[in-house]
Motif scaffolding. Structure first.
Motif, PDB file in Angstrom:
ATOM      1  N   SER A   7       0.841  -1.201   0.000  1.00  0.00           N
ATOM      2  CA  SER A   7       0.000   0.000   0.000  1.00  0.00           C
ATOM      3  C   SER A   7       0.873   1.246   0.000  1.00  0.00           C
ATOM      4  CB  SER A   7      -0.940   0.007   1.214  1.00  0.00           C
ATOM      5  OG  SER A   7      -0.204   0.191   2.420  1.00  0.00           O
ATOM      6  N   HIS A   8       0.261   2.362  -0.380  1.00  0.00           N
ATOM      7  CA  HIS A   8       1.013   3.612  -0.532  1.00  0.00           C
ATOM      8  C   HIS A   8       0.315   4.771   0.170  1.00  0.00           C
ATOM      9  CE1 HIS A   8       3.776   1.973  -3.579  1.00  0.00           C
ATOM     10  NE2 HIS A   8       2.736   1.218  -3.912  1.00  0.00           N
ATOM     11  N   THR A   9       1.115   5.727   0.615  1.00  0.00           N
ATOM     12  CA  THR A   9       0.612   6.958   1.230  1.00  0.00           C
ATOM     13  C   THR A   9       1.079   8.145   0.401  1.00  0.00           C
ATOM     14  OG1 THR A   9       2.525   7.519   2.625  1.00  0.00           O
ATOM     15  CG2 THR A   9       1.001   5.839   3.470  1.00  0.00           C
ATOM     16  N   HIS A  10       0.751   9.352   0.894  1.00  0.00           N
ATOM     17  CA  HIS A  10       1.198  10.540   0.167  1.00  0.00           C
ATOM     18  C   HIS A  10       2.701  10.805   0.320  1.00  0.00           C
ATOM     19  CE1 HIS A  10       0.056  13.357   3.827  1.00  0.00           C
ATOM     20  NE2 HIS A  10       1.098  12.619   4.076  1.00  0.00           N
ATOM     21  N   TYR A  11       3.404   9.909   1.011  1.00  0.00           N
ATOM     22  CA  TYR A  11       4.857  10.024   1.033  1.00  0.00           C
ATOM     23  C   TYR A  11       5.472   9.550  -0.287  1.00  0.00           C
ATOM     24  CZ  TYR A  11       5.186  11.497   5.878  1.00  0.00           C
ATOM     25  OH  TYR A  11       5.094  12.234   7.041  1.00  0.00           O
ATOM     26  N   SER A  12       4.676   8.882  -1.119  1.00  0.00           N
ATOM     27  CA  SER A  12       5.090   8.633  -2.502  1.00  0.00           C
ATOM     28  C   SER A  12       3.915   9.006  -3.402  1.00  0.00           C
ATOM     29  CB  SER A  12       5.596   7.196  -2.707  1.00  0.00           C
ATOM     30  OG  SER A  12       4.612   6.232  -2.449  1.00  0.00           O
TER      31      SER A  12
END
Length: 279
Positions: A7-12
């Protein structure tokens, strides 16, 4: 137990903050969630701190998705259960961040030559404190109505051979495996069913990944046909790779969801088989 290891966050290139991602994971009844942003672990501690305040238990698995180069393909390697505070690992990931900025500036320069100016600056604002990615460039071009959607951005500007494409100078696959294992984690070949390659090349990729010391591969990820799932399971078994599954969640949409349809084939050994999981 519901386990989602991608999963991804707004850090990428995800749209949600670590807090928002965890809230959504709770709503989806996820028990173990790996946060695997592109070439950064900056969101991990924030996620862990927030989860520690929650009433419902959920284990946050520190992870990363490292970009690598292999025979002119961009191949992604997940690092799962890494030490996100390891100084050597952080220094190594910083090399990838610098390469992202170099590539982004060159893409912006190429776009400026065709009359689309200051894209890097606007993409940086969208990225905030996170990694800058081609997805941020795509968002800028769509918001400016240069093109109608993300697909058009890559077909006209950012895809291979297009006007603003810049070949990245990523590390090799074996080096990424070493980085991950040096940080105490397991190296997993990410979304092998999504690479634009023939079955022959896919089998070659998995063979070389296994020979380089890779631990496992994602045999379950989004948008796979039953035939593709069987193929990936068979290839993983052939090379004695452990099996992982993940939604590759970036933002709420109708195609991918945290923890949804991620059950592994029973004949494969899960990547988490020797981890202590709490769920």
């Amino acid at each position: 137990m519901k386990i989602d290891l991608h999963s991804h966050t707004h850090y990428s290139d995800g749209h949600l903050s670590p807090k928002e991602l965890i809230d959504r994971a709770h709503n989806m009844q996820v028990d173990v969630l790996a946060i695997t942003d592109h070439d950064t672990v900056d969101g991990i501690q924030e996620a862990m701190d927030y989860q520690s305040e929650q009433k419902r238990s959920m284990q946050i698995m520190p992870g990363v998705e490292i970009s690598t180069a292999w025979h002119n393909f961009d191949i992604h390697i997940l690092g799962l259960n890494v030490d996100h505070n390891d100084a050597q690992f952080l220094a190594r990931l910083d090399q990838q961040s610098k390469e992202r900025d170099r590539r982004a500036q060159q893409m912006s320069d190429k776009l400026a030559k065709v009359g689309i100016e200051n894209v890097f600056e606007q993409a940086k604002i969208l990225a905030g404190k996170g990694q800058i990615t081609r997805a941020h460039f795509a968002r800028v071009l769509v918001e400016r109505r240069v093109v109608k959607d993300f697909d058009a951005v890559f077909k006209k500007y950012l895809g291979k051979g297009k006007k603003a494409h810049v070949k990245p100078q990523w590390i090799e696959m074996a080096e990424a495996i070493t980085w991950i294992q040096d940080a105490g984690g397991k190296a997993v070949l990410a979304h092998p069913g999504h690479y634009d390659m023939t079955t022959k090349w896919l089998k070659r990729l998995v063979e070389e990944f296994a020979n380089a010391g890779g631990n496992g591969m994602e045999v379950i990820h989004s948008h796979l046909t039953p035939e593709r799932k069987k193929l990936l399971a068979d290839i993983a078994a052939e090379h004695n790779l452990q099996a992982s599954s993940g939604s590759d969640f970036h933002y709420p949409n109708r195609w991918t969801e945290l923890g949804k349809n991620l059950s592994l084939p029973v004949q494969l050994v899960p990547i988490w088989h020797d981890w202590s999981l709490v769920g």
